[in-house]
Design a protein around this motif. Structure first.
Motif, PDB file in Angstrom:
ATOM      1  N   LEU A 275       0.816  -1.212   0.000  1.00  0.00           N
ATOM      2  CA  LEU A 275       0.000   0.000   0.000  1.00  0.00           C
ATOM      3  C   LEU A 275       0.850   1.263   0.000  1.00  0.00           C
ATOM      4  O   LEU A 275       0.437   2.307  -0.519  1.00  0.00           O
ATOM      5  N   ALA A 276       2.031   1.199   0.578  1.00  0.00           N
ATOM      6  CA  ALA A 276       2.893   2.379   0.672  1.00  0.00           C
ATOM      7  C   ALA A 276       3.742   2.601  -0.567  1.00  0.00           C
ATOM      8  O   ALA A 276       4.424   3.630  -0.666  1.00  0.00           O
ATOM      9  N   ASP A 277       3.715   1.691  -1.529  1.00  0.00           N
ATOM     10  CA  ASP A 277       4.572   1.818  -2.708  1.00  0.00           C
ATOM     11  C   ASP A 277       4.157   3.031  -3.532  1.00  0.00           C
ATOM     12  O   ASP A 277       2.996   3.161  -3.917  1.00  0.00           O
ATOM     13  N   PRO A 278       5.096   3.937  -3.839  1.00  0.00           N
ATOM     14  CA  PRO A 278       4.751   5.135  -4.617  1.00  0.00           C
ATOM     15  C   PRO A 278       4.306   4.839  -6.044  1.00  0.00           C
ATOM     16  O   PRO A 278       3.779   5.733  -6.712  1.00  0.00           O
ATOM     17  N   ASN A 281      -1.372   4.615  -6.649  1.00  0.00           N
ATOM     18  CA  ASN A 281      -2.043   5.879  -6.358  1.00  0.00           C
ATOM     19  C   ASN A 281      -2.253   5.963  -4.850  1.00  0.00           C
ATOM     20  O   ASN A 281      -3.084   5.253  -4.288  1.00  0.00           O
ATOM     21  N   GLN A 282      -1.518   6.840  -4.199  1.00  0.00           N
ATOM     22  CA  GLN A 282      -1.530   6.890  -2.747  1.00  0.00           C
ATOM     23  C   GLN A 282      -2.825   7.458  -2.176  1.00  0.00           C
ATOM     24  O   GLN A 282      -3.180   7.170  -1.030  1.00  0.00           O
ATOM     25  N   SER A 285      -4.729   4.114  -2.027  1.00  0.00           N
ATOM     26  CA  SER A 285      -4.181   3.046  -1.176  1.00  0.00           C
ATOM     27  C   SER A 285      -4.113   3.450   0.292  1.00  0.00           C
ATOM     28  O   SER A 285      -4.385   2.630   1.179  1.00  0.00           O
ATOM     29  N   ARG A 286      -3.790   4.746   0.560  1.00  0.00           N
ATOM     30  CA  ARG A 286      -3.630   5.152   1.961  1.00  0.00           C
ATOM     31  C   ARG A 286      -4.222   6.523   2.287  1.00  0.00           C
ATOM     32  O   ARG A 286      -4.201   6.937   3.444  1.00  0.00           O
ATOM     33  N   GLY A 287      -4.737   7.243   1.260  1.00  0.00           N
ATOM     34  CA  GLY A 287      -5.114   8.633   1.469  1.00  0.00           C
ATOM     35  C   GLY A 287      -6.608   8.878   1.519  1.00  0.00           C
ATOM     36  O   GLY A 287      -7.405   8.006   1.874  1.00  0.00           O
ATOM     37  N   GLN A 290      -9.341   6.415  -0.085  1.00  0.00           N
ATOM     38  CA  GLN A 290      -9.475   5.001   0.236  1.00  0.00           C
ATOM     39  C   GLN A 290     -10.966   4.637   0.201  1.00  0.00           C
ATOM     40  O   GLN A 290     -11.789   5.346   0.786  1.00  0.00           O
ATOM     41  N   ALA A 327      -0.053   4.922  -9.983  1.00  0.00           N
ATOM     42  CA  ALA A 327       0.023   6.360  -9.730  1.00  0.00           C
ATOM     43  C   ALA A 327      -0.214   7.194 -10.979  1.00  0.00           C
ATOM     44  O   ALA A 327      -0.421   8.409 -10.878  1.00  0.00           O
TER      45      ALA A 327
END
Length: 374
Positions: A275-278, A281-282, A285-287, A290, A327
């Motif tokens: 999930l943290a991989d740039p 799309n953050q 995945s984490r922002g 979600q 992303a």
């Protein structure tokens, strides 16, 4: 003026597994059941352009896909809200398929516990893809037969300081409990979107060796290595082609990944790292985008949970189901189809306690969707 291209992608564990081969196909082609109608109603409400169905039984090798086309035609395409999916794909899977030995090295494998993927018959808990856009099956890659032991640094289970699986078993045991499929979709503007689809084993029903937790971790890692240039060079697909995803390819990772970053029984570092991989799309995945719902916030799980309720996708209060675009896409909207109880039309969802008969309800999972533009 440049026209913005939008696409809605969804993942839904529909819990359409049955007790014996051919039972689901018979239901779809026969009188059906309320569960099928409830699932269709949920899909019609969200109206995804691309839809993954986890836990959709078939014959294991996906040689007969008639009941998938029939489900799309008899259930999804009917009524005022009908939606058509002219393009279909059933994935061959490892569930209910035995190797030459039992998984403890014994001479007589017994299902479901000795399946290359857990299942009482070949094809139980399979998965399928429905799409409004053409599927480029000629360029499909799958990793159903890739051996677990061939992953560098594989997290193979151990017990009392030694390997849990005999070497004779590791010689045929695949990493994928079902399949890992890279299926290209031809989008309306001519671009190609790679659907990276899987359904890793749940980290349950195991002993101190943590065999299912280990396998789930490495099934997630396969996709993580696949999307990173150079990291997937060790991978060999079922056609003998080596390497990971071509750089700058558009992709989305989707499926019931059976991994929650904060709760549950598995090794959480695998899903957290993904999930943290740039490259993802953050925002999704984490922002702030979600996929979430209001209905899950009314759920009271039996066990305390650290993860926010709005992100849950499973009746046990877990975030297990994902749609993770790369992303390069602009995320526009997302959601988890989980209405508050007073807006539940009835019959869509299993209840947390004292759930009704399964064939009368939808699923223990919720449909997760993301809309992106490029």
């Amino acid at each position: 003026m440049t026209r913005v291209q939008k696409i809605r992608i969804a993942s839904f564990n529909v819990a359409l597994d049955r007790s014996f081969p051919g039972a689901l196909a018979a239901e779809i082609n026969g009188v059906g059941c309320p569960q099928l109608r409830h699932i269709a109603a949920m899909v019609q409400q969200v109206r995804p352009d691309i839809l993954l169905l986890n836990e959709f039984d078939h014959d294991g090798e996906a040689e007969h896909s008639d009941h998938l086309a029939m489900f799309a035609r008899r259930y999804l395409a009917v009524g005022e809200q009908g939606i058509e999916y002219p393009h279909h794909y059933l994935a061959p899977v490892n569930t209910g398929l035995t190797g030459p030995l039992a998984l403890d090295g014994g001479p007589q494998p017994v299902l479901p516990q000795d399946g290359l993927g857990f299942g009482a018959f070949h094809g139980q808990y399979g998965f399928a893809i429905l799409s409004r856009f053409p599927l480029d099956s000629a360029r499909l890659r799958s990793f159903r037969h890739f051996l677990w032991k061939n992953m560098p640094g594989a997290r193979l289970p151990e017990l009392h300081g030694s390997g849990f699986y005999p070497s004779s078993v590791l010689d045929f045991l695949p990493l994928s409990s079902k399949n890992h499929v890279d299926l290209p979709v031809c989008l309306p503007d001519g671009r190609v979107l790679h659907l990276l689809v899987s359904h890793p084993v749940p980290p349950i029903d195991e002993g101190p060796e943590r065999r299912n937790s280990c396998r789930n971790h490495d099934e997630l890692r396969l996709w993580h290595d696949y999307i990173r240039p150079g990291r997937g060079d060790y991978l060999v697909d079922d056609q003998g082609v080596r390497g990971g995803l071509e750089p700058d390819s558009g992709f989305v990772i989707l499926g019931d990944l059976n991994a929650d970053p904060l709760d549950g029984n598995g090794f959480r570092e695998g899903i957290r790292s993904l999930l943290a991989d740039p490259l993802l799309n953050q925002a999704v995945s984490r922002g702030r985008l979600q996929p979430s719902s209001r209905g899950a916030c009314r759920l009271r799980p039996f066990e305390p949970r650290r993860g926010p309720a709005r992100l849950w996708t499973h009746i046990n209060g877990l975030r297990l189901d994902y749609v993770l675009p790369d992303a390069g896409f602009t995320a526009l909207a997302s959601g988890v189809l989980w209405p508050v109880p007073e807006q539940d039309p009835g019959g869509w969802f299993w209840r947390h306690n004292g759930r009704p008969a399964r064939r009368d309800m939808g699923s223990d999972h919720r449909l997760v969707w993301v809309e992106v533009a490029w």
